[in-house]
Design an enzyme around this catalytic site. Structure first.
Site, mmCIF file in Angstrom:
data_model
loop_
_atom_site.group_PDB
_atom_site.id
_atom_site.type_symbol
_atom_site.label_atom_id
_atom_site.label_comp_id
_atom_site.label_asym_id
_atom_site.label_seq_id
_atom_site.Cartn_x
_atom_site.Cartn_y
_atom_site.Cartn_z
ATOM 1 N N ASP A 21 0.830 -1.202 0.000
ATOM 2 C CA ASP A 21 0.000 0.000 0.000
ATOM 3 C C ASP A 21 0.870 1.259 0.000
ATOM 4 O O ASP A 21 1.964 1.265 0.561
ATOM 5 C CB ASP A 21 -0.890 -0.025 1.252
ATOM 6 C CG ASP A 21 -2.002 0.997 1.174
ATOM 7 O OD1 ASP A 21 -2.296 1.501 0.073
ATOM 8 O OD2 ASP A 21 -2.591 1.302 2.231
ATOM 9 N N ARG A 25 0.222 7.710 -2.621
ATOM 10 C CA ARG A 25 0.787 8.764 -1.760
ATOM 11 C C ARG A 25 2.257 9.018 -2.071
ATOM 12 O O ARG A 25 2.727 10.144 -2.020
ATOM 13 C CB ARG A 25 0.613 8.373 -0.278
ATOM 14 C CG ARG A 25 -0.734 8.787 0.272
ATOM 15 C CD ARG A 25 -1.043 8.076 1.545
ATOM 16 N NE ARG A 25 -1.407 6.688 1.283
ATOM 17 C CZ ARG A 25 -1.503 5.758 2.227
ATOM 18 N NH1 ARG A 25 -1.236 6.071 3.478
ATOM 19 N NH2 ARG A 25 -1.866 4.536 1.904
ATOM 20 N N HIS A 38 2.650 3.534 -9.019
ATOM 21 C CA HIS A 38 2.461 2.104 -9.287
ATOM 22 C C HIS A 38 3.695 1.516 -9.989
ATOM 23 O O HIS A 38 4.102 0.395 -9.725
ATOM 24 C CB HIS A 38 1.206 1.875 -10.134
ATOM 25 C CG HIS A 38 -0.061 2.232 -9.395
ATOM 26 N ND1 HIS A 38 -0.288 1.855 -8.094
ATOM 27 C CD2 HIS A 38 -1.162 2.935 -9.779
ATOM 28 C CE1 HIS A 38 -1.472 2.308 -7.708
ATOM 29 N NE2 HIS A 38 -2.014 2.973 -8.709
ATOM 30 N N LEU A 133 10.917 -20.569 -4.848
ATOM 31 C CA LEU A 133 9.903 -19.736 -4.209
ATOM 32 C C LEU A 133 8.541 -19.873 -4.896
ATOM 33 O O LEU A 133 8.434 -19.764 -6.114
ATOM 34 C CB LEU A 133 10.364 -18.271 -4.298
ATOM 35 C CG LEU A 133 9.388 -17.210 -3.789
ATOM 36 C CD1 LEU A 133 9.257 -17.289 -2.273
ATOM 37 C CD2 LEU A 133 9.857 -15.815 -4.201
ATOM 38 N N SER A 198 -8.184 -5.235 4.817
ATOM 39 C CA SER A 198 -8.742 -4.904 3.500
ATOM 40 C C SER A 198 -9.074 -6.126 2.624
ATOM 41 O O SER A 198 -8.655 -6.188 1.465
ATOM 42 C CB SER A 198 -7.788 -3.980 2.731
ATOM 43 O OG SER A 198 -7.684 -2.749 3.397
#
Ligand code: FPP
Length: 247
Positions: A21, A25, A38, A133, A198
């Site tokens: 997140d 900002r 982004h 992974l 969320s």
């Protein structure tokens, strides 16, 4: 001894899930459009993936790239994010395959553009046999939607006579989720100072440790990830039980 060496010696989580997140900002603070945030966020995700694979024995990493609710963002931003994910898959597939990464995607792919859906399927198929992974990208994902879809499939199985309603317990239910077979996250990290889950991995994070970082996602570094792991290692996990010594 470096913090990384210390962390590697301690109890490592099996599965870390991250709510990335703060891209918007980060961009706004620099007078840039949200899309620049982004793009920087995708670079931070790449940095972390490249770090985790070779440096840590972390079997599962899940990244929340786009939520069911993110479809309500302005069309241009949604298109940008879809293109960014497309670019990410196309340009990084060979590198991931080479690094032994197995890519998985969870979420409602019926809503994503055809091209991205095709690329996702190709990337998942191309890395299916890798044993490094397990990287899961949550795309068009919502925990409630996932749980509702599992309940729907369970009801269908029951109506078809293939599943007895009284056989449905938590383990059976988990087998109908998109994450079936993967361990639950031990640690959920959220960046940017917001302290919410969320709609992310609602069922699976029942006993996850939560770590809220102040850093905006594009600034989140592998070093900060290691610090979050070190902090995780100081926590006592009881899964609702009581330790004998303190009983
Ligand atoms: C939340 O920041 C972030 C998103 C909605 C998108 C997450 C996507 C990326 C990090 C890039 C692509 C990912 C990969 C795996 C390549 P926000 O826009 O809600 O930020 P804000 O809360 O500051 O507005």
């Amino acid at each position: 001894m470096t913090l990384l060496e210390q962390v590697r010696k301690g109890r490592l989580p099996q599965h870390v899930a991250i709510i990335m997140d703060g891209n918007g900002r980060w961009a706004e603070a620099r007078g840039l459009p949200r899309t620049a945030g982004h793009r920087a966020g995708a670079a931070a995700a790449e940095r972390l993936i490249r770090f985790v694979g070779p440096r840590l024995e972390l079997p599962y990493l899940t990244l929340f790239a786009f939520s069911s609710e993110n479809w309500a963002r302005p069309r241009g931003e949604v298109e940008f994010l879809m293109d960014l994910l497309s670019d990410f898959l196309r340009s990084r597939l060979a590198e991931f395959a080479e690094a032994g990464i197995q890519l998985r995607v969870i979420g409602d792919l019926s809503r994503v553009p055809d091209r991205l859906r095709r690329e996702v399927c190709e990337a998942v198929a191309a890395t299916r046999d890798n044993r490094g992974l397990r990287l899961t990208i949550a795309l068009s994902y919502g925990g409630r939607q996932e749980i509702a879809a599992a309940a729907r499939r369970i009801a269908e199985e029951a109506v078809a006579g293939r599943l007895r309603p009284d056989a449905v317990d938590a383990d059976v239910f988990a087998g109908f989720l998109e994450t079936a077979g993967a361990p639950d996250p031990d640690l959920v990290i959220r960046t940017s100072g917001e302290e919410r889950v969320s709609n992310f991995l609602l069922w699976q994070s029942a006993y996850a440790e939560l770590h809220f970082a102040q850093t905006l996602w594009p600034d989140f570094t592998p070093a900060e990830f290691v610090r979050a792991l070190a902090e995780y290692q100081t926590r006592t996990r009881r899964f609702g039980a009581v330790e004998e010594a303190t009983a």
